[in-house]
Design an enzyme around this catalytic site. Structure first.
Site, PDB file in Angstrom:
ATOM      1  N   GLU A  41      10.488   4.976   0.539  1.00  0.00           N
ATOM      2  CA  GLU A  41      10.127   5.213  -0.858  1.00  0.00           C
ATOM      3  C   GLU A  41      11.073   6.183  -1.557  1.00  0.00           C
ATOM      4  O   GLU A  41      11.393   6.026  -2.735  1.00  0.00           O
ATOM      5  CB  GLU A  41       8.685   5.732  -0.951  1.00  0.00           C
ATOM      6  CG  GLU A  41       7.609   4.683  -0.689  1.00  0.00           C
ATOM      7  CD  GLU A  41       7.424   4.322   0.783  1.00  0.00           C
ATOM      8  OE1 GLU A  41       8.078   4.959   1.644  1.00  0.00           O
ATOM      9  OE2 GLU A  41       6.633   3.412   1.090  1.00  0.00           O
ATOM     10  N   HIS A  49      -5.412   4.795   2.061  1.00  0.00           N
ATOM     11  CA  HIS A  49      -5.251   3.596   1.225  1.00  0.00           C
ATOM     12  C   HIS A  49      -6.244   3.602   0.072  1.00  0.00           C
ATOM     13  O   HIS A  49      -6.596   2.554  -0.436  1.00  0.00           O
ATOM     14  CB  HIS A  49      -5.466   2.318   2.059  1.00  0.00           C
ATOM     15  CG  HIS A  49      -4.371   2.020   3.037  1.00  0.00           C
ATOM     16  ND1 HIS A  49      -4.257   2.673   4.236  1.00  0.00           N
ATOM     17  CD2 HIS A  49      -3.334   1.148   2.989  1.00  0.00           C
ATOM     18  CE1 HIS A  49      -3.199   2.214   4.896  1.00  0.00           C
ATOM     19  NE2 HIS A  49      -2.624   1.284   4.159  1.00  0.00           N
TER      20      HIS A  49
END
Ligand SMILES: Cc1ncc(C[n+]2csc(CCOP(=O)(O)OP(=O)(O)O)c2C)c(N)n1
Length: 658
Positions: free
Chosen positions: A397, A464
């Site tokens: 990322e 998540h």
């Protein structure tokens, strides 16, 4: 030291000598100024000039170069007027950052130099993005990025080299191995013999070059740069050199063995080259004196110009204005018929229509190409837009966000899909330190949207499910968008992509397939900073966003007697304070509902703003409702206890009774 002039002319040889002398003589002046207290901090590149000068000399004027803190020779070789450099170091208006960032921490599109941020590593990924833009535009250009051997230990180094290799980007990764990273010697930094050896691990060609030998640097780099222009690929270059002074001037070199200093003093790049030029009769002592005099006169004259400039005056309005790049919102109204679609379809449609509208828009993310993304938002995109614009990324990322930054610098727009908003933590540094601060620092936009599939209620546990908008609303320079309905999501995404500023675009996963709305089929935009008043009533104001909006709607449906203004904020930065204050002044009671844990969230700031601005109008304390102060558990019962959804109704009823 052996010098091989190959086919360089006498003039070229002397030109390189003068280019080497300039940064050295400036530094000698800086050291005097430092002792006089006229400069605050200085990172010396003495002894390393051949690398800066050699690399910059082989690049074409319009090829980007990304230097570090010891690369004065890059700036002088690109012929930035010295008075502007002095102004920059003195924090004057005629520098490159309006006194906002110091030393070499700036970029300039005029000279195609993109300076570092203090965190060192992110610029390697930025170079990837610049090179990717060149490649997409079929320009045969190389991009050179510098780093020290210390910074090669950062994850950013690994990530950027890996991306460059996988995508065959024409980047020269220039590692200046000068023996020490601050006080840390190389054997405490890495364990392979040479940093160039790591090239093999990335599937990348690499070279070791004597960084103190200007002719070796220049001739090898000329060849390599030409070859990369013809056959785009990344190259890892390790330059062996030595740091002859302290990390920064004040810190000294006590920890460096004396013998090592003496050994490297003999390899001084300028002394050795001078002796070579004397030996072949191209240079004489008189000529050398004349060169030095000429350069010193230029330095003195330009230092004088900068010193006579006024110190910068603080202008509050200007400071606040420059945090964001100017954006003139153009409202585009939908003209077509509507269709009933899900939240997820609206985002997908919005993204697709922006790709059709902006030829220079590139979308990057994990598994977004053939696979269509974890949530299938980009399903079918590869077929329509091709692999160049719909790019699967490796799992990295940080370098992907930095690459997006580089694309923006070189004329592209980027959308980065985080697979889950939770994973933005590994791309956090470039977002909050590079993208957010760039326009304020040197007036360069960061035309990047980071898409953030977020939120709980899906039993996905601590990694998540987070809604981490507060990590970003805290940071000036970022815009934060958080729609709750398909219509808003589509129009706001179009605006986010048009806006040249970095935008964090939050998409609640629990809404993806559960919320439907009639949405215009064609392209339209919606403004930032405008909350939507979903319900009107006189008794209480409910302020919320994201899935909180739907919880509030459910609660109001169950309690039809409550007469509430329901404000869906839609964007958190900019925040529609006017809509908030107007409603609170009308109702006198307010409850703020956020999905995130309560402490340090945006509800707290909104509460503070209301207290400061609407105190006289309040008939009850401002109420905040959020999740409990734990990570997010995954099993249904625990998650339900965690989330504020089931507590909201009672809190609202209590407030009504106050
Ligand atoms: C992420 C991060 N960690 C630590 C630092 C502090 N720091 C600045 S420069 C430096 C040493 C860098 O060494 P190297 O990359 O070899 O470059 P050199 O200074 O030797 O040219 C350190 C530790 C920083 N700026 N950023």
């Amino acid at each position: 030291m052996i010098f091989d002039r190959k086919n360089l002319t006498d003039t070229e040889l002397l030109d390189l000598y003068k280019k080497l002398l300039k940064p050295r003589l400036i530094e000698e002046k800086m050291l005097i100024l430092l002792r006089q207290g006229k400069v605050s901090k200085w990172f010396s590149g003495i002894g390393q000039e051949a690398i800066s000068v050699g690399v910059t000399s082989v690049l074409e004027q319009d090829e980007y170069i990304l230097p570090m803190h010891r690369n004065l020779g890059v700036f002088t070789t690109r012929e930035i007027p010295l008075n502007r450099l002095f102004s920059q170091w003195q924090g004057k208006a005629n520098g490159f950052t309006k006194g906002r960032d110091r030393s070499f921490h700036f970029g300039t599109q005029e000279y195609k130099i993109i300076g570092m941020i203090s965190h060192l590593g992110p610029q390697l990924g930025v170079a990837d993005g610049i090179a990717l833009a060149n490649k997409l535009a079929s320009k045969n250009k190389v991009t050179a990025v510098f780093t020290g051997e210390g910074a090669t230990s950062e994850g950013d180094f690994h990530e950027a080299l890996n991306i460059a290799s996988v995508w065959e980007l024409p980047v020269l990764f220039v590692v200046e191995n000068n023996g020490y990273g601050l006080s840390t010697p190389t054997n405490e930094q890495y364990r392979c013999e040479n940093i160039a050896d790591k090239g093999v691990g990335y599937g990348m060609e690499s070279h070791i070059i004597d960084g103190n030998n200007i002719l070796e640097v220049y001739t090898k780099l000329s060849e390599i740069a030409n070859s990369v222009r013809q056959n785009p690929r990344p190259i890892l270059l390790e330059f062996k050199t030595f740091r002859m002074r302290g990390h920064e001037e004040a810190s000294g070199v006590k920890y460096v063995p004396k013998e090592l200093m003496e050994e490297w003093a003999k390899k001084d790049p300028i002394e050795n080259y001078k002796n070579y030029l004397l030996s072949i009769g191209i240079l004489s002592e008189e000529k050398d004196d004349a060169f030095r005099k000429e350069i010193k006169a230029e330095i003195d004259q330009h230092y004088q110009i900068a010193s006579e400039e006024p110190v910068i005056t603080a202008n509050l309005e200007q400071e606040l204005k420059d945090v964001y790049a100017p954006f003139h919102f153009a409202e585009i109204f939908p003209t077509s018929e509507k269709e009933n679609i899900r939240f997820i379809d609206a985002i997908s449609q919005g993204l697709k229509q922006s790709l059709e509208k902006h030829d220079n828009l590139v979308v990057m993310g994990q598994d977004i190409a053939e696979y269509g993304g974890a949530f299938k938002i980009t399903e079918g995109f590869v077929e329509q837009f091709g692999k160049d614009r719909i790019r699967n990324t490796p799992i990295c990322e940080s370098a992907v966000v930095s690459t997006a930054m580089g694309l923006s610098i070189n004329g592209y727009k980027a959308v980065v899909e985080m697979q889950f908003a939770d994973f933005v933590s590994t791309g956090f540094n470039p977002i909050v330190n590079y993208l957010a601060k760039n326009h304020y620092r040197w007036n360069e936009k960061a035309d990047v949207v980071v898409r953030m599939p977020c939120g709980a209620g899906v039993q996905a546990g601590p990694f998540h499910s987070q809604t981490n908008e507060a990590w970003f609303t805290k940071t000036p320079g970022l815009k934060v968008v958080y729609p709750a309905f398909p219509y808003d999501a589509k129009g706001l995404l179009a605006t986010a992509i048009n806006d040249p500023n970095p935008v964090l675009f939050f998409e609640h996963k629990a809404l993806y397939r559960s919320i439907y709305q009639d949405v215009p089929k064609d392209y339209y935009t919606l403004p930032f900073g405008k909350a939507s008043l979903l319900k009107e009533g006189e008794e209480v104001t409910i302020i919320t966003f994201g899935s909180g909006v739907h919880w509030a709607l459910e609660t109001l449906a169950k309690n039809e007697n409550i007469k509430a203004d329901l404000l869906d904020l839609r964007t958190l930065q900019p925040l529609d304070t006017e809509a908030i204050f107007t409603s609170v002044k009308k109702t006198g009671k307010v409850i703020i509902l956020q999905e995130d844990t309560l402490f340090g969230g945006i509800a707290s700031d909104i509460s503070a703003m209301i207290t400061e601005n609407c105190f006289e109008y309040l008939d009850a304390p401002v109420k905040r409702v959020g999740s409990i102060e734990t990570p997010i558990p995954f099993t249904k019962n625990l998650e339900e206890q965690y989330l504020p959804k089931n507590r909201f109704e009672q809190e609202l009823l209590d407030l009504m009774k106050y």
